[in-house]
Motif scaffolding. Structure first.
Motif, PDB file in Angstrom:
ATOM      1  N   ALA A  57       0.827  -1.212   0.000  1.00 18.80           N
ATOM      2  CA  ALA A  57       0.000   0.000   0.000  1.00 18.80           C
ATOM      3  C   ALA A  57       0.857   1.257   0.000  1.00 18.80           C
ATOM      4  O   ALA A  57       0.584   2.218  -0.733  1.00 18.80           O
ATOM      5  N   LEU A  58       1.912   1.269   0.795  1.00 17.16           N
ATOM      6  CA  LEU A  58       2.768   2.447   0.889  1.00 17.16           C
ATOM      7  C   LEU A  58       3.490   2.709  -0.432  1.00 17.16           C
ATOM      8  O   LEU A  58       3.576   3.855  -0.883  1.00 17.16           O
ATOM      9  N   ASN A  59       3.980   1.657  -1.076  1.00 20.06           N
ATOM     10  CA  ASN A  59       4.720   1.840  -2.316  1.00 20.06           C
ATOM     11  C   ASN A  59       3.811   2.333  -3.436  1.00 20.06           C
ATOM     12  O   ASN A  59       4.199   3.193  -4.235  1.00 20.06           O
ATOM     13  N   ILE A  60       2.599   1.785  -3.534  1.00 22.03           N
ATOM     14  CA  ILE A  60       1.668   2.223  -4.574  1.00 22.03           C
ATOM     15  C   ILE A  60       1.306   3.694  -4.373  1.00 22.03           C
ATOM     16  O   ILE A  60       1.230   4.469  -5.334  1.00 22.03           O
ATOM     17  N   THR A  61       1.100   4.088  -3.119  1.00 21.86           N
ATOM     18  CA  THR A  61       0.825   5.498  -2.848  1.00 21.86           C
ATOM     19  C   THR A  61       1.990   6.371  -3.265  1.00 21.86           C
ATOM     20  O   THR A  61       1.801   7.450  -3.849  1.00 21.86           O
ATOM     21  N   ASN A  62       3.204   5.921  -2.994  1.00 21.17           N
ATOM     22  CA  ASN A  62       4.388   6.695  -3.377  1.00 21.17           C
ATOM     23  C   ASN A  62       4.510   6.828  -4.892  1.00 21.17           C
ATOM     24  O   ASN A  62       4.943   7.875  -5.397  1.00 21.17           O
ATOM     25  N   ILE A  63       4.154   5.781  -5.641  1.00 16.56           N
ATOM     26  CA  ILE A  63       4.200   5.861  -7.101  1.00 16.56           C
ATOM     27  C   ILE A  63       3.261   6.949  -7.606  1.00 16.56           C
ATOM     28  O   ILE A  63       3.613   7.749  -8.488  1.00 16.56           O
ATOM     29  N   SER A  68       2.897  11.746 -10.537  1.00  7.95           N
ATOM     30  CA  SER A  68       1.688  12.455 -10.942  1.00  7.95           C
ATOM     31  C   SER A  68       1.991  13.599 -11.901  1.00  7.95           C
ATOM     32  O   SER A  68       1.261  13.817 -12.876  1.00  7.95           O
ATOM     33  N   TYR A  69       3.061  14.342 -11.647  1.00  6.80           N
ATOM     34  CA  TYR A  69       3.382  15.476 -12.511  1.00  6.80           C
ATOM     35  C   TYR A  69       3.794  15.012 -13.903  1.00  6.80           C
ATOM     36  O   TYR A  69       3.527  15.693 -14.895  1.00  6.80           O
ATOM     37  N   THR A 173       1.498  22.715   0.040  1.00  7.25           N
ATOM     38  CA  THR A 173       2.039  21.367  -0.115  1.00  7.25           C
ATOM     39  C   THR A 173       0.959  20.291  -0.054  1.00  7.25           C
ATOM     40  O   THR A 173       1.176  19.169  -0.520  1.00  7.25           O
ATOM     41  N   GLU A 174      -0.215  20.614   0.505  1.00  2.00           N
ATOM     42  CA  GLU A 174      -1.300  19.637   0.558  1.00  2.00           C
ATOM     43  C   GLU A 174      -1.761  19.239  -0.837  1.00  2.00           C
ATOM     44  O   GLU A 174      -2.347  18.174  -1.031  1.00  2.00           O
ATOM     45  N   ILE A 175      -1.503  20.083  -1.835  1.00  2.00           N
ATOM     46  CA  ILE A 175      -1.897  19.765  -3.210  1.00  2.00           C
ATOM     47  C   ILE A 175      -1.286  18.445  -3.652  1.00  2.00           C
ATOM     48  O   ILE A 175      -1.950  17.627  -4.310  1.00  2.00           O
ATOM     49  N   ALA A 176      -0.031  18.219  -3.300  1.00  2.00           N
ATOM     50  CA  ALA A 176       0.670  17.026  -3.774  1.00  2.00           C
ATOM     51  C   ALA A 176       0.849  15.968  -2.700  1.00  2.00           C
ATOM     52  O   ALA A 176       1.177  14.823  -3.036  1.00  2.00           O
ATOM     53  N   SER A 177       0.636  16.305  -1.441  1.00  2.00           N
ATOM     54  CA  SER A 177       0.882  15.323  -0.381  1.00  2.00           C
ATOM     55  C   SER A 177      -0.310  15.113   0.543  1.00  2.00           C
ATOM     56  O   SER A 177      -0.202  14.360   1.511  1.00  2.00           O
ATOM     57  N   GLY A 178      -1.441  15.767   0.251  1.00  2.00           N
ATOM     58  CA  GLY A 178      -2.616  15.614   1.090  1.00  2.00           C
ATOM     59  C   GLY A 178      -3.461  14.412   0.691  1.00  2.00           C
ATOM     60  O   GLY A 178      -3.361  13.894  -0.428  1.00  2.00           O
ATOM     61  N   PHE A 179      -4.311  13.957   1.621  1.00  6.76           N
ATOM     62  CA  PHE A 179      -5.165  12.783   1.391  1.00  6.76           C
ATOM     63  C   PHE A 179      -6.571  13.058   1.896  1.00  6.76           C
ATOM     64  O   PHE A 179      -6.769  13.823   2.849  1.00  6.76           O
ATOM     65  N   LEU A 180      -7.540  12.415   1.241  1.00 10.86           N
ATOM     66  CA  LEU A 180      -8.905  12.374   1.744  1.00 10.86           C
ATOM     67  C   LEU A 180      -9.123  11.013   2.381  1.00 10.86           C
ATOM     68  O   LEU A 180      -9.028   9.988   1.709  1.00 10.86           O
ATOM     69  N   ASN A 181      -9.407  10.993   3.666  1.00 10.43           N
ATOM     70  CA  ASN A 181      -9.520   9.732   4.384  1.00 10.43           C
ATOM     71  C   ASN A 181     -10.625   9.838   5.433  1.00 10.43           C
ATOM     72  O   ASN A 181     -10.733  10.848   6.127  1.00 10.43           O
ATOM     73  N   GLY A 182     -11.438   8.796   5.504  1.00 12.86           N
ATOM     74  CA  GLY A 182     -12.458   8.741   6.538  1.00 12.86           C
ATOM     75  C   GLY A 182     -13.755   9.428   6.202  1.00 12.86           C
ATOM     76  O   GLY A 182     -14.616   9.587   7.076  1.00 12.86           O
ATOM     77  N   ILE A 258      -7.081  15.441  -8.767  1.00  9.10           N
ATOM     78  CA  ILE A 258      -6.748  16.430  -9.805  1.00  9.10           C
ATOM     79  C   ILE A 258      -6.436  15.724 -11.114  1.00  9.10           C
ATOM     80  O   ILE A 258      -6.916  16.124 -12.191  1.00  9.10           O
ATOM     81  N   LEU A 259      -5.638  14.671 -11.045  1.00  9.26           N
ATOM     82  CA  LEU A 259      -5.255  13.932 -12.239  1.00  9.26           C
ATOM     83  C   LEU A 259      -6.474  13.284 -12.901  1.00  9.26           C
ATOM     84  O   LEU A 259      -6.606  13.302 -14.130  1.00  9.26           O
TER      85      LEU A 259
END
Length: 407
Positions: A57-63, A68-69, A173-182, A258-259
């Motif tokens: 899960a962590l690696n897929i999120t990092n990809i 993304s850019y 920085t939340e644009i590229a590193s933020g998450f929607l969770n819960g 965004i993507l």
């Protein structure tokens, strides 16, 4: 006694599932679906080679966060390539956008959204500048964007005064590193992420079915029904597996939303608008497009304005991801975007390519790069392998054209 003949009722159009020659039919199907098959095979190979670490899960999120850019740039680049052009300046534009945003947000102390608007404005100005020279002056895009690569890199050094600027701050920085969770809850996972994945699969299946029905109605060749269903099932499984991993990590990345919006918007633009059809017409046969009344100059101009806009979006995402503006940012990004487009099925001669193909091509490049990093391969060997992948993808395109007798 006279009789009246009754005309037979028109029969429903029957699908053409390719040539009677199985080899030709297989080649046609591979051209349409080969990139998806290759993607699944590469993912499976790296999953085995890395003992499953590549599918964590962590690696897929990092990809998703790391590439993304590149995918945003690939959306614009594939449109440029379809029209028969190339853009070598996007990496420098990414750096310039980040530099201007940093000056606005960090140095001038303006709100984060002002920096974003300033970066987008810079990208649009760049697009207008390059579109003018290509469309109205008639200088080949290769030369214009090569000059732009040097020009915008120099402007980046000037704006930053040869130093790096950081940090932007949390909202940016939340644009590229933020998450929607819960948002919808979930016991150990994010239900909202799974819902979005399911909706994406349903939308993809519906769009593919509509496209197939339209081709049948116009007596065009379509994939055999089992292969068509198999492709949708395969894509659905990959997407849901991807969503499952994200749901068990940190949730849905904001940058992925965004993507997704950009992919949907530009898929519609390229497939269902006059502008999109004109782009394909220009790349497929420039003389025929001009004789058909296509305003080639206007279309070429907006192609580069659009590329500047998407390069600005990519620049904002990259600067938000790194939380810094650097003079050397964006180095070789244009090569990654070009590689994603060609690996995804775009033709070197123009007129062929899709946004979806470019996205899969970009993900394929990302998975290969990420997998090689997990395996600890040397950087030099990684570059060799990426170069071979690009070469083989273009060779496959050339082979297909020779088989089908096209240019």
């Amino acid at each position: 006694m006279s009789t009246q003949a009754t005309a037979p009722a028109p029969s429903a159009p029957q699908p053409k599932t390719g040539s009677a020659n199985p080899l030709v039919a297989l080649t046609a199907n591979l051209r349409q679906s080969g990139i998806y098959i290759a993607f699944v095979v590469v993912v499976a190979l790296f999953a085995v080679a890395t003992d499953g670490r590549s599918l964590s899960a962590l690696n897929i999120t990092n990809i998703v966060l790391q590439y993304s850019y590149v995918l945003v740039l690939a959306i614009g680049m594939v449109i440029v390539i379809i029209a028969g052009h190339i853009d070598l300046s996007v990496g420098s534009v990414v750096a310039l956008v980040g530099a201007v945003s940093a000056r606005v947000v960090i140095t001038a102390g303006q709100p984060w959204w002002v920096g974003i608007l300033a970066g987008i404005a810079v990208g649009l100005v760049v697009g207008v500048w390059q579109g003018f020279w290509v469309a109205f002056v008639g200088i080949p895009a290769f030369i214009v964007t090569l000059a732009g690569m040097l020009l915008f890199r120099g402007l980046t050094f000037y704006v930053l005064d040869n130093v790096s600027l950081s940090p932007y701050g949390a909202p940016y920085t939340e644009i590229a590193s933020g998450f929607l969770n819960g948002l919808l809850g979930g016991n150990g996972y994010d239900a909202f992420t799974l819902l979005i994945g399911a909706l994406a699969v349903a939308g993809y299946a519906f769009q593919q079915w509509r496209t197939r029905r339209a081709r049948i109605a116009y007596q065009q060749v379509v994939e055999a029904l089992p292969l068509f269903i198999g492709k949708i099932v395969l894509v659905g499984l990959v997407v849901m597996a991807f969503a499952w991993q994200l749901a068990h990590a940190r949730g849905l990345p904001i940058v992925l939303i965004i993507l997704a919006v950009l992919i949907l918007a530009y898929t519609v633009i390229t497939k269902s608008t006059v502008f999109g059809r004109q782009v394909y017409a220009i790349g497929g046969n420039l003389s025929a497009a001009m004789l058909s009344g296509v305003n080639v100059r206007k279309v070429n101009f907006w192609i580069f304005v659009n590329m500047g806009f998407l390069a600005a979006i990519a620049g904002i995402i990259f600067s938000a991801r790194s939380n810094t503006a650097q003079p050397g940012a964006g180095n070789a990004f244009e090569l990654d975007a070009i590689a994603a487009s060609f690996i995804g099925g775009a033709a070197v001669t123009g007129g062929i390519g899709t946004v979806a193909g470019a996205m899969v091509g970009g993900l394929l490049v990302g998975v290969i790069s990420n997998g090689m990093q997990l395996l600890g391969l040397e950087q030099s060997l990684q570059q060799v392998i990426r170069g071979l992948v690009l070469l083989l993808a273009v060779a496959f395109d050339v082979y297909n054209k020779r088989r089908s007798g096209t240019r």
